[in-house]
Design a protein around this motif. Structure first.
Motif, PDB file in Angstrom:
ATOM      1  N   ASN A 455       0.824  -1.210   0.000  1.00 26.76           N
ATOM      2  CA  ASN A 455       0.000   0.000   0.000  1.00 26.76           C
ATOM      3  C   ASN A 455       0.857   1.258   0.000  1.00 26.76           C
ATOM      4  O   ASN A 455       0.525   2.242  -0.664  1.00 26.76           O
ATOM      5  N   ILE A 456       1.964   1.214   0.741  1.00 28.53           N
ATOM      6  CA  ILE A 456       2.863   2.379   0.749  1.00 28.53           C
ATOM      7  C   ILE A 456       3.444   2.581  -0.664  1.00 28.53           C
ATOM      8  O   ILE A 456       3.579   3.715  -1.133  1.00 28.53           O
ATOM      9  N   LEU A 457       3.771   1.484  -1.338  1.00 22.47           N
ATOM     10  CA  LEU A 457       4.279   1.614  -2.712  1.00 22.47           C
ATOM     11  C   LEU A 457       3.245   2.322  -3.587  1.00 22.47           C
ATOM     12  O   LEU A 457       3.570   3.220  -4.364  1.00 22.47           O
ATOM     13  N   LYS A 458       1.987   1.894  -3.447  1.00 26.54           N
ATOM     14  CA  LYS A 458       0.930   2.466  -4.305  1.00 26.54           C
ATOM     15  C   LYS A 458       0.597   3.897  -3.920  1.00 26.54           C
ATOM     16  O   LYS A 458       0.324   4.730  -4.778  1.00 26.54           O
ATOM     17  N   PHE A 462       5.405   4.856  -5.507  1.00 25.38           N
ATOM     18  CA  PHE A 462       5.088   4.724  -6.934  1.00 25.38           C
ATOM     19  C   PHE A 462       3.707   5.289  -7.269  1.00 25.38           C
ATOM     20  O   PHE A 462       3.107   4.913  -8.283  1.00 25.38           O
ATOM     21  N   ALA A 463       3.214   6.190  -6.427  1.00 25.66           N
ATOM     22  CA  ALA A 463       1.848   6.692  -6.592  1.00 25.66           C
ATOM     23  C   ALA A 463       1.622   7.291  -7.981  1.00 25.66           C
ATOM     24  O   ALA A 463       0.564   7.090  -8.586  1.00 25.66           O
ATOM     25  N   ASP A 464       2.593   8.008  -8.512  1.00 22.09           N
ATOM     26  CA  ASP A 464       2.384   8.662  -9.805  1.00 22.09           C
ATOM     27  C   ASP A 464       2.187   7.655 -10.933  1.00 22.09           C
ATOM     28  O   ASP A 464       1.417   7.896 -11.867  1.00 22.09           O
ATOM     29  N   TYR A 465       2.894   6.533 -10.837  1.00 24.86           N
ATOM     30  CA  TYR A 465       2.762   5.531 -11.908  1.00 24.86           C
ATOM     31  C   TYR A 465       1.411   4.818 -11.818  1.00 24.86           C
ATOM     32  O   TYR A 465       0.921   4.294 -12.810  1.00 24.86           O
ATOM     33  N   LEU A 466       0.876   4.773 -10.589  1.00 28.46           N
ATOM     34  CA  LEU A 466      -0.360   4.018 -10.385  1.00 28.46           C
ATOM     35  C   LEU A 466      -1.473   4.536 -11.286  1.00 28.46           C
ATOM     36  O   LEU A 466      -2.277   3.768 -11.817  1.00 28.46           O
ATOM     37  N   SER A 467      -1.499   5.865 -11.504  1.00 24.06           N
ATOM     38  CA  SER A 467      -2.593   6.388 -12.306  1.00 24.06           C
ATOM     39  C   SER A 467      -2.382   6.079 -13.795  1.00 24.06           C
ATOM     40  O   SER A 467      -3.314   6.094 -14.581  1.00 24.06           O
TER      41      SER A 467
END
Ligand code: BZD
Length: 832
Positions: A455-458, A462-467
């Protein structure tokens, strides 16, 4: 007396028959002679026994290779710079189901199996959790009959041996190959060229070609990995570096220039000389990058070779089939060069265009992240990369360029984020390649290793890549093999589990352990459980006496923290807690002391050679122990022991004998942890923070059976801010413990810099970045709850049983099954 005098030699063992096995051991003692044939001591017995077991393994390994060759399934290749295999003998005969037969066979020579197995050296080709995880995964892959192999490097010297001297930790080269390893098979038929340096040219057919520089050879060593109760045995293929006769300059040698004559040979030797050569110098950095490329290039050439070998007719024009036959898993970013190397091989060697090569690469590779610590995210200097791997640097630049163009053309809203998402960081001061970004951009799947971490990765890293790629991110909670970590290391407890569950199938179906829950209050089980624990505690106490000279009381509470020494893991909080406990004991009357729960605090772990604060922590534990253990007023109630040279085989003694274990990292910083799972499986109760896999362990074993304390992950950033703003008010107990150390109560060594790292708002020591001060009061209070709980023996045993009963989820069989189905798309391929 020789082995042949005792038992008649025979070339082949019959698997279940002790006499035939003894004959085969005797045969190996005679005909694979590494020692004088006149003597047959425990060491010779070990090597001859291991070679006899190897015969069984090779048979299975060959059958499995042939079976995979014939059926041509999709196969996974696990790329890892580390494998912490530990010892192999007990595990191998356990998995093959021939432990009893081997024990009987060895008795014919007058030895006990345990003593012979104890002669084996640990294969320590890894550091900590990440390397041990890779080894647990191999065990599960083989057990689940999955077509999968591991690839790694055959380091001459693995992780250093730790010795504790007056000044603290000393590192000594670990010579695991000193005699030889009986488990590896050198494969002179499997050799690949590996190029370094040089330049890029345009070949006559228009393809780009990497040429010049120096070319070494990668030579394969296979270590067969048997599955539990299956005919399958898979391979851990370790690469060694070699130069050839052609690289030896005979002219120079005859001219007396011995060193320059064998220059390439000596450079080849450097590549696999040590695990993690120091990287403070430019040479050190270059060597590490060479190691990583060496692993990736050799492995991918081998994977492509096998892809062609299995169906020679598919070679031309069928590369789109590759991802349906091959999955490559990168264990952290260390094997990231697999990405540009696969691109290079496909384009420059096989003639594919960029788009086709990219499609194949993307569908083949996946990446596991094991850390969110910014300093642990690998970044390589673009200049070093360009010099060592000029063609790969071109490919990485092209990946970066295309990624940027894709975001600009499809995601106007993300323009402001592009720079931090790019593969290249072109900061003119220090241009680097960001390896994690390359993995995210190029891989089809990215996974974390526990729910909280994923969850921390997402949500953060790596939050920007998630979208952009919402489906790319997954969680795969780590696991451990129940074979090594319960069945074989804790035979007493295993027998009880088997008896009460009326089956030993839990060994490969760990969820069956939940069946223990209904007996959690059964007094007969309690008695057996307590007896098994006591036996393991006595074995542990003997180990402690042997390696430290300190006598510990098996009736005291055994409290253990074993893991790499790191500030985020907060061994410093543990020792401050022990110091506080000691001070309070000193202040008590003799009468008051009698009400105290006696405790033995054990800490073990290696500090990276250049990590100064970690080394100071090791020294502090030792210094505190020296004072406390010799203080006749209180040493009935408290002992503090540093366990030297923590490794896999030491863990196999410590974990079964543990009652409380500490997993106390600053929340959000430990990706998962895996020793927490091993402890809990062995009926040990955890004191811990809500971090990594602790969160899931607590859910599974029940919150009453877990001692929780400390700040939560989502509070950490705010607490650090408060601290920076001078709003933190330290608890008096925390001040008291630090002050006691500063007063010189534990000797003359200057602990000021270590203790100062816990002070201040920012600046030196980052103002207690790991929040030891904030969590200390709740830690001390949780420890007081432990003391109370331990006084109620019935309650404690019940907690212990419920920990084992709740550990089923943490089998690496479950983890690997999920990887197989949800990331790799492979299925079981059992040898008939
Ligand atoms: O990986 C560890 C994490 O710290 C643990 O939380 C986790 O349980 C395990 C397995 O997923 N990471 C490592 O062990 N990392 C390293 O050893 C390492 C080695 C080289 C460079 C950076 C990190």
């Amino acid at each position: 007396m020789s082995a042949a005098d005792k038992v008649k030699p025979a070339a082949s063992p019959a698997s279940e028959d002790p006499s035939a096995i003894a004959g085969n051991i005797s045969y190996h003692a005679q005909y694979s002679p590494h020692f004088s044939p006149l003597a047959f001591g425990p060491e010779q017995a070990f090597y001859a026994t291991a070679e006899s077991v190897r015969d069984h393994l090779l048979q299975r390994w060959n059958d499995t290779y042939l079976h995979f060759h014939k059926t041509d399934p999709k196969q996974t290749y696990y790329l890892s710079m580390e494998y912490l295999q530990g010892r192999a003998l007990t595990n191998a005969i356990g998995n093959l189901g021939i432990t009893g037969a081997y024990a009987d066979a060895i008795k014919k020579f007058g030895y006990e199996l345990e003593a012979v197995a104890g002669q084996e050296r640990d294969a320590a080709l890894g550091n900590g959790g990440l390397g041990r995880l890779a080894s647990c995964f191999l065990d599960s892959m083989a057990t689940l009959n999955l077509p999968s192999w591991g690839y790694g490097l055959r380091y001459r010297y693995g992780l250093f041996k730790q010795r504790i001297a007056k000044e603290g930790q000393e590192e000594i080269a670990e010579d695991w190959l000193d005699k030889f390893s009986p488990w590896e098979i050198v494969r002179h038929d499997i050799v690949y060229p590996i190029r370094f340096f040089g330049h890029v040219e345009i070949a006559p057919d228009g393809r780009r070609k990497w040429a010049g520089g120096e070319v070494l050879s990668a030579l394969a060593y296979d270590v067969p990995i048997p599955g539990y109760k299956t005919k399958n045995a898979i391979s851990l293929r370790l690469w060694d570096a070699k130069a050839t006769a052609a690289d030896f300059n005979l002219f120079q040698f005859n001219d007396g220039q011995y060193e320059s004559a064998a220059q390439l040979h000596s450079r080849a030797q450097q590549i696999c000389a040590v695990l993690y050569p120091g990287d403070a110098t430019e040479e050190g950095k270059l060597l590490r990058l060479k190691q990583q490329y060496f692993l990736c290039s050799a492995s991918l050439q081998d994977i492509i070779f096998r892809f062609k070998e299995r169906k020679p007719d598919r070679v031309s024009g069928k590369w789109s089939e590759f991802p349906s036959k091959v999955a490559v898993q990168m264990n952290d970013t260390h094997p990231t060069l697999a990405i540009p190397e696969l691109m290079r091989l496909l384009m420059d060697e096989e003639g594919l265009g960029w788009d086709e090569a990219w499609d194949v690469t993307n569908k083949t590779v996946a990446y596991t992240n094991h850390t969110v610590l910014p300093e642990a995210l690998e970044k390589w200097s673009q200049a070093v990369m360009r010099k060592l791997l000029p063609r790969h640097m071109e490919i990485i630049e092209e990946i970066d360029k295309r990624f940027r163009e894709m975001v600009i053309s499809t995601r106007k809203d993300m323009e402001g984020k592009i720079e931090s998402m790019r593969v290249l960081d072109n900061n003119p001061e220090k241009p680097v390649v960001r390896m994690a970004n390359l993995c995210v951009v190029a891989g089809h799947t990215v996974n974390g290793v526990a729910e909280l971490h994923s969850n921390i990765l997402k949500e953060e890293l790596f939050a920007d890549y998630l979208s952009i790629w919402p489906k790319k991110f997954q969680n795969k909670t780590n696991g451990i093999t129940p074979r090594r970590w319960l069945r074989f290391c804790n035979p007493e407890l295993s027998e009880i589990v088997t008896k009460w569950l009326k089956t030993d199938q839990w060994t490969s179906n760990l969820d069956l352990l939940t069946g223990l829950r209904k007996f959690a209050d059964d007094e007969k089980l309690h008695a057996e459980w307590a007896a098994a624990k006591l036996a393991s505690k006595k074995r542990l106490a003997k180990h402690v006496l042997d390696v430290t000279g300190v006598t510990i009381d098996p009736n005291s509470l055994f409290d253990i923290q074993i893991k790499r020494i790191h500030e985020y893991k907060r061994q410093l909080m543990n020792i401050l807690g022990a110091v506080y406990r000691y001070k309070k004991l000193k202040e008590m009357s003799a009468e008051e002391r009698q009400k105290v729960t006696p405790r033995t605090v054990m800490v073990g772990g290696k500090a990276f050679a250049t990590y100064t604060n970690a080394k100071r922590i090791v020294k502090l534990v030792n210094d505190v122990g020296a004072v406390v253990n010799n203080d006749a007023d209180v040493n009935k109630y408290l002992k503090v022991v540093f366990i030297p040279n923590y490794n896999v085989s030491v863990a196999e003694v410590l974990i079964p004998g543990s009652e409380l274990s500490q997993h106390i990292s600053t929340a959000g910083m430990e990706a998962s942890g895996t020793s927490n799972m091993k402890f809990s499986l062995n009926g040990c109760v955890i004191i811990g923070t809500l971090d990594g896999a602790n969160v899931e362990i607590r859910e599974e074993v029940g919150q009453d059976n877990f001692f929780l304390f400390g700040a939560k992950a989502d509070q950490i950033a705010g607490l650090r801010k408060e601290r920076e703003n001078g709003l933190f008010k330290p608890d008096p107990r925390f001040e008291e413990a630090k002050q006691f150390i500063r007063s010189g109560a534990f000797g003359t060594y200057d602990y000021t810099p270590l203790l100062d790292s816990l002070e201040g708002n920012t600046g030196f020591g980052r103002g207690d970045y790991f929040l030891v001060g904030y969590d200390f009061p709740s830690y001390i209070e949780a420890q007081a709850r432990v003391d109370e709980a331990y006084k109620d023996k019935k309650k404690w045993i019940k907690m212990s049983i419920l920990n084992t009963a709740g550990s089923g989820k943490f089998s690496s069989d479950r983890t690997i099954d999920q990887y197989a189905k949800e990331i790799w798309g492979i299925s079981a391929c059992p040898v008939p």
